[in-house]
Design an enzyme around this catalytic site. Structure first.
Site, PDB file in Angstrom:
ATOM      1  N   ASP A  30      -6.911  10.918   6.508  1.00  9.59           N
ATOM      2  CA  ASP A  30      -5.771  10.604   5.630  1.00  9.59           C
ATOM      3  C   ASP A  30      -4.998  11.818   5.112  1.00  9.59           C
ATOM      4  OD1 ASP A  30      -6.897   8.133   6.055  1.00  9.59           O
ATOM      5  OD2 ASP A  30      -7.219   7.667   3.944  1.00  9.59           O
TER       6      ASP A  30
ATOM      7  N   ASP B 111      -4.170   5.904   6.252  1.00 12.19           N
ATOM      8  CA  ASP B 111      -3.912   4.748   5.421  1.00 12.19           C
ATOM      9  C   ASP B 111      -2.588   4.189   5.938  1.00 12.19           C
ATOM     10  OD1 ASP B 111      -5.782   4.055   3.501  1.00 12.19           O
ATOM     11  OD2 ASP B 111      -4.464   4.506   1.822  1.00 12.19           O
TER      12      ASP B 111
ATOM     13  N   HIS C 236      -0.489   0.894   5.158  1.00 16.72           N
ATOM     14  CA  HIS C 236      -0.374  -0.356   4.424  1.00 16.72           C
ATOM     15  C   HIS C 236       0.906  -1.136   4.767  1.00 16.72           C
ATOM     16  CE1 HIS C 236      -3.866   0.742   2.219  1.00 16.72           C
ATOM     17  NE2 HIS C 236      -3.297   1.723   1.557  1.00 16.72           N
TER      18      HIS C 236
ATOM     19  N   HIS D 219      -4.584  -4.084  -3.734  1.00 16.27           N
ATOM     20  CA  HIS D 219      -4.780  -2.635  -3.596  1.00 16.27           C
ATOM     21  C   HIS D 219      -3.635  -1.866  -4.255  1.00 16.27           C
ATOM     22  CE1 HIS D 219      -6.437   0.964  -1.845  1.00 16.27           C
ATOM     23  NE2 HIS D 219      -5.335   1.223  -1.160  1.00 16.27           N
TER      24      HIS D 219
ATOM     25  N   HIS E 150       1.560   3.359  -1.734  1.00 17.18           N
ATOM     26  CA  HIS E 150       1.371   4.586  -0.965  1.00 17.18           C
ATOM     27  C   HIS E 150       1.172   4.249   0.506  1.00 17.18           C
ATOM     28  CE1 HIS E 150      -2.686   3.186  -1.983  1.00 17.18           C
ATOM     29  NE2 HIS E 150      -3.055   3.711  -0.825  1.00 17.18           N
TER      30      HIS E 150
ATOM     31  N   LYS F  88      -5.779   2.060   9.065  1.00 14.06           N
ATOM     32  CA  LYS F  88      -6.615   1.211   8.218  1.00 14.06           C
ATOM     33  C   LYS F  88      -5.816   0.690   7.032  1.00 14.06           C
ATOM     34  CE  LYS F  88      -8.552   5.279   5.890  1.00 14.06           C
ATOM     35  NZ  LYS F  88      -8.059   5.124   4.530  1.00 14.06           N
TER      36      LYS F  88
ATOM     37  N   CYS G   6     -11.681   8.363   0.260  1.00 15.11           N
ATOM     38  CA  CYS G   6     -11.708   8.030   1.693  1.00 15.11           C
ATOM     39  C   CYS G   6     -12.595   8.961   2.521  1.00 15.11           C
ATOM     40  CB  CYS G   6     -10.291   7.976   2.242  1.00 15.11           C
ATOM     41  SG  CYS G   6      -9.341   6.613   1.497  1.00 15.11           S
TER      42      CYS G   6
END
Length: 193
Positions: free
Chosen positions: A9, A51, A53, A59, A73, A98, A140
Site C-alpha cells: 500500500d 487499497d 476501494h 470502512h 481513501h 484489496k 496493513c
C-alpha cells in the site's frame, strides 16, 4: 525454493498530502526504490498491494473513528489510489487489489487482475520466504505479515521500510508479529504526517 518482497500500500493517499497520510510514507517509498536498485538480486519476485476501494461500506466514516472507519481513501480512479511517485515499480510483477467492497487490510485478502490470490501466486512460484515493507506498519503491513505467517511463509518485516501511524498501535502490532513468529529487522518510521 524462492523468496519474495511484498510492498504494501505505498499509495498517494497514505503518504504526505494524502487523505489518510502516514508520516514518513514518501520516505518509505523512496527507500524501497533505493533498496531494489542497490540489491537487484535480493528477491526472486517482487509484488505489491493496493487499497482499491469502490464502495467499502462502513470502512469509510463521516466522521471516521480511526479504529474501524477512516476518511475516504484510495478510491478507484483517483490519484490517491496510485502508487507514490517515489516508488519505482519496474520490478513489480503483480499488483494485488484489496478492499473494493469491504474493509481489507491484508494483501492476502487481495487479488490479481486475473482473480488469483496472493498466497496462490506465491506458491505457484515456489516462494517459501517473504519480506514485507510498506504502509502502515501497525495496520496493513501487520495484517499482511500475520497472514503470510499463517499461510506458512517464513516472514520478515523490514521495519526500516515501513511507516507507522502511532506509538500505541505500533507497540500492539510489534507484539502481534513477535507472537506469530514473524521476524523483524530495523526500526519503523514514526512521525506526524
Amino acid at each position: 525454493m524462492a523468496n519474495a518482497l511484498i510492498i504494501v500500500d505505498v499509495q498517494n493517499d497514505f503518504c504526505e498530502g494524502g487523505s489518510l497520510a502516514v508520516g514518513g510514507g514518501a520516505g518509505v517509498a523512496a527507500g524501497i526504490s533505493r533498496l531494489l536498485a542497490a540489491e537487484p538480486d535480493r528477491w526472486d519476485h517482487v509484488v505489491a498491494t493496493k487499497d482499491y476501494h469502490i464502495d467499502p461500506g462502513a470502512h469509510f466514516g463521516d466522521p471516521p473513528d480511526f479504529v474501524d472507519s477512516w476518511p475516504r481513501h484510495c478510491v478507484v480512479g483517483t490519484s490517491g489510489s496510485e502508487f507514490h511517485p517515489e516508488l519505482v515499480t519496474d520490478r513489480v510483477e503483480e499488483i494485488f487489489h484489496k478492499g473494493e467492497h469491504a474493509a481489507a487490510y491484508s494483501g492476502f485478502e487481495g487479488h490479481a487482475r486475473d482473480g488469483e490470490c496472493l498466497a496462490d501466486w506465491l506458491r505457484r512460484r515456489d516462494v517459501d520466504r517473504v519480506d514485507v515493507v510498506g504502509i502502515a506498519t501497525d495496520h496493513c503491513v501487520r495484517a499482511t505479515a500475520l497472514d503470510a505467517a499463517r499461510e506458512g511463509f517464513r516472514t520478515t518485516v523490514l521495519l526500516d521500510l515501513t511507516a507507522a501511524v502511532a506509538p500505541e498501535t505500533l507497540d500492539v502490532a510489534l507484539r502481534a508479529l513477535d507472537g506469530a513468529g514473524v521476524a523483524t529487522t530495523g526500526e519503523p518510521v514514526i512521525r506526524a504526517a
